[in-house]
Write a protein that holds these residues in place. Structure first.
Motif, PDB file in Angstrom:
ATOM      1  N   VAL A   1       1.069  -1.049  -0.058  1.00 14.96           N
ATOM      2  CA  VAL A   1       0.090  -0.001   0.021  1.00 14.96           C
ATOM      3  C   VAL A   1       1.154   1.376   0.344  1.00 14.96           C
ATOM      4  CG1 VAL A   1      -1.615   1.341   1.431  1.00 14.96           C
ATOM      5  CG2 VAL A   1      -1.874  -1.107   1.226  1.00 14.96           C
ATOM      6  N   LYS A   2       0.560   2.491  -0.829  1.00 14.90           N
ATOM      7  CA  LYS A   2       1.389   3.463  -1.039  1.00 14.90           C
ATOM      8  C   LYS A   2       0.395   4.623  -1.445  1.00 14.90           C
ATOM      9  CE  LYS A   2       4.196   1.248  -3.657  1.00 14.90           C
ATOM     10  NZ  LYS A   2       3.374  -0.087  -3.610  1.00 14.90           N
TER      11      LYS A   2
ATOM     12  N   THR B   1      -0.214  -4.813   2.999  1.00 17.95           N
ATOM     13  CA  THR B   1       0.483  -4.625   4.077  1.00 17.95           C
ATOM     14  C   THR B   1       1.423  -5.762   4.407  1.00 17.95           C
ATOM     15  OG1 THR B   1      -0.949  -5.208   5.862  1.00 17.95           O
ATOM     16  CG2 THR B   1      -0.923  -2.808   4.982  1.00 17.95           C
TER      17      THR B   1
ATOM     18  N   TYR C   1      -6.989   3.496  -8.617  1.00 17.30           N
ATOM     19  CA  TYR C   1      -6.695   2.986  -7.592  1.00 17.30           C
ATOM     20  C   TYR C   1      -8.070   3.119  -6.790  1.00 17.30           C
ATOM     21  CZ  TYR C   1      -4.936   1.892  -2.827  1.00 17.30           C
ATOM     22  OH  TYR C   1      -4.525   1.312  -1.893  1.00 17.30           O
ATOM     23  N   ASN C   2      -8.736   1.797  -6.301  1.00 16.70           N
ATOM     24  CA  ASN C   2      -9.851   1.798  -5.417  1.00 16.70           C
ATOM     25  C   ASN C   2      -9.256   1.716  -4.100  1.00 16.70           C
ATOM     26  OD1 ASN C   2     -12.229   0.904  -4.141  1.00 16.70           O
ATOM     27  ND2 ASN C   2     -12.877  -0.190  -5.659  1.00 16.70           N
ATOM     28  N   ALA C   3      -9.340   2.758  -3.315  1.00 20.24           N
ATOM     29  CA  ALA C   3      -8.599   3.127  -1.829  1.00 20.24           C
ATOM     30  C   ALA C   3      -9.433   2.007  -0.753  1.00 20.24           C
ATOM     31  CB  ALA C   3      -8.538   4.529  -1.726  1.00 20.24           C
TER      32      ALA C   3
ATOM     33  N   PRO D   1      -1.473   6.664  -3.563  1.00 23.03           N
ATOM     34  CA  PRO D   1      -2.152   6.556  -4.872  1.00 23.03           C
ATOM     35  C   PRO D   1      -1.611   7.105  -6.098  1.00 23.03           C
ATOM     36  CG  PRO D   1      -3.666   6.893  -3.172  1.00 23.03           C
ATOM     37  CD  PRO D   1      -2.344   7.296  -2.596  1.00 23.03           C
TER      38      PRO D   1
ATOM     39  N   HIS E   1      -4.183  -6.138  -6.226  1.00 21.99           N
ATOM     40  CA  HIS E   1      -4.442  -5.767  -4.750  1.00 21.99           C
ATOM     41  C   HIS E   1      -3.158  -5.453  -4.116  1.00 21.99           C
ATOM     42  CE1 HIS E   1      -8.180  -8.097  -5.449  1.00 21.99           C
ATOM     43  NE2 HIS E   1      -8.504  -7.232  -4.418  1.00 21.99           N
ATOM     44  N   LYS E   2      -3.116  -4.335  -3.361  1.00 29.09           N
ATOM     45  CA  LYS E   2      -2.028  -4.060  -2.423  1.00 29.09           C
ATOM     46  C   LYS E   2      -1.879  -4.443  -1.031  1.00 29.09           C
ATOM     47  CE  LYS E   2      -0.940  -2.087  -6.522  1.00 29.09           C
ATOM     48  NZ  LYS E   2      -0.279  -2.988  -7.315  1.00 29.09           N
TER      49      LYS E   2
ATOM     50  N   ARG F   1      -8.199  -1.305  -1.652  1.00 28.89           N
ATOM     51  CA  ARG F   1      -6.808  -1.440  -1.762  1.00 28.89           C
ATOM     52  C   ARG F   1      -6.463  -2.148  -2.647  1.00 28.89           C
ATOM     53  NH1 ARG F   1      -4.716  -3.083   4.681  1.00 28.89           N
ATOM     54  NH2 ARG F   1      -5.310  -1.127   5.363  1.00 28.89           N
ATOM     55  N   ARG F   2      -6.884  -1.729  -4.036  1.00 30.48           N
ATOM     56  CA  ARG F   2      -6.608  -2.240  -5.303  1.00 30.48           C
ATOM     57  C   ARG F   2      -6.556  -1.451  -6.582  1.00 30.48           C
ATOM     58  NH1 ARG F   2     -11.968  -6.168  -6.036  1.00 30.48           N
ATOM     59  NH2 ARG F   2     -13.031  -4.680  -7.189  1.00 30.48           N
TER      60      ARG F   2
END
Length: 328
Positions: A201-202, A291, A248-250, A204, A288-289, A253-254
């Motif tokens: 995650v970072k 952690t 980016y769909n915050a 956007p 998907h991102k 997370r993707r």
């Protein structure tokens, strides 16, 4: 005597008479849903694989160079986890570029089994690898690695069976699919482990740039899916009337990638017409991102034991060593 050209109509008629391929069946089902979609695994015909190789070299696309930096800088530590005489199984092997960093670091690796859905691309890459690593047994497997696999039988003198899954491809799966893949890997790799790379995650803005490059290579990669359907399935997608979109769909997370219909139009597959409204999309990929803690928790749920983890200084990307306990 010259052979007359086969008309497009005759080609499509012949295609409808034959059973649909896996690609055809999944595309048909995907177009039949209320929210249209198709699996990203079908990006990777020969042309799509070449386009993805170009994506990996783009200045905006940080994942490849960041992961390669991690693999290079921590090669000795990774090799210590894996041990000598390893058998390396790479899922979604592609061009076999990153595995060279791993093979160069390992102590006397014995066998390498690259698995990929694109047989032509895989065969050429495996041939090049054999020439560069003559002491290594290279046994490519053309298969969908998300399905049950039959791997070469274990031979004498092999060390740990090690899975290699770089590139944050795990992020292309839904959460349930990611868990199912890790469970599959755990069963295949008992007594060994899985080396997996995942994007973190970072900001956007960094993500948006990575999937909307200024040269339009990602757009060409996305649209090639329709070109492949026209060629292999006899569909009549008008590529000029579809556009690439990635955002980016915050909350989820993707990154989502879509092909957007630029006008009202119809497409035919296997004799069935599918109508698109202006602005309607085909959802082609999620990325998907993660952690670090989230990936480790998912691994535990799959029966793997999280061990070492390596990241870059900016924490853009991470590489995890996940142990697979031996069968009891």
């Amino acid at each position: 005597m010259a052979i007359p050209a086969v008309s497009l109509h005759a080609f499509r008629t012949a295609q409808r008479a034959a059973p649909l391929s896996d690609f055809g069946r999944e595309l048909f089902m995907g177009l039949s849903r209320g929210t249209r979609s198709v699996s990203p695994k079908f990006f990777y015909d020969a042309a799509g694989s070449q386009l993805f190789d170009r994506i990996c070299e783009l200045p905006e696309y940080y994942p490849t160079r960041t992961e390669m930096r991690i693999l290079t800088e921590h090669a000795a530590e990774i090799a210590e986890q894996i041990g000598p005489h390893a058998e390396v199984i790479e899922f979604g092997a592609g061009s076999l570029t990153k595995v060279r960093l791993l093979l160069d670091a390992l102590r006397s690796p014995r066998r390498y089994v690259p698995i990929d859905i694109s047989g032509e691309h895989l065969g050429a890459a495996a041939q090049r690898l054999r020439a560069d690593y003559p002491q290594l047994a290279v046994q490519p497997v053309v298969a969908d690695y998300t399905m049950p696999l039959v791997l070469p039988a274990r031979g004498e003198g092999l060390g740990q069976r090690v899975g290699f899954f770089p590139g944050s491809t795990l992020g292309n799966f839904s959460p349930d699919e990611a868990l199912a893949f890790l469970q599959l890997a755990q069963r295949l790799l008992r007594g060994g482990g899985l080396l997996v790379g995942v994007d973190l995650v970072k900001d956007p803005a960094l993500l948006h740039a990575a999937y909307n490059d200024s040269q339009g290579v990602t757009a060409a990669f996305n649209l090639n899916l329709l070109r492949r359907a026209n060629r292999e399935l006899g569909t009549d997608f008008d590529l000029d009337n579809f556009s690439h979109a990635a955002f980016y769909n915050a909350p989820l997370r993707r990154i989502e990638m879509h092909l957007v219909s630029r006008r009202a139009q119809g497409v035919t597959l296997d004799g069935q017409r599918f109508d698109f409204e202006e602005g309607e999309t085909i959802h082609t990929e999620n990325s998907h991102k993660f952690t670090v803690d989230g990936l480790r928790a998912l691994a535990v749920k799959a029966g793997l034991r999280p061990a070492a983890v390596w990241t870059d200084p900016q924490r853009l990307f991470s590489v995890h060593w996940l142990q697979s306990p031996a069968a009891q």
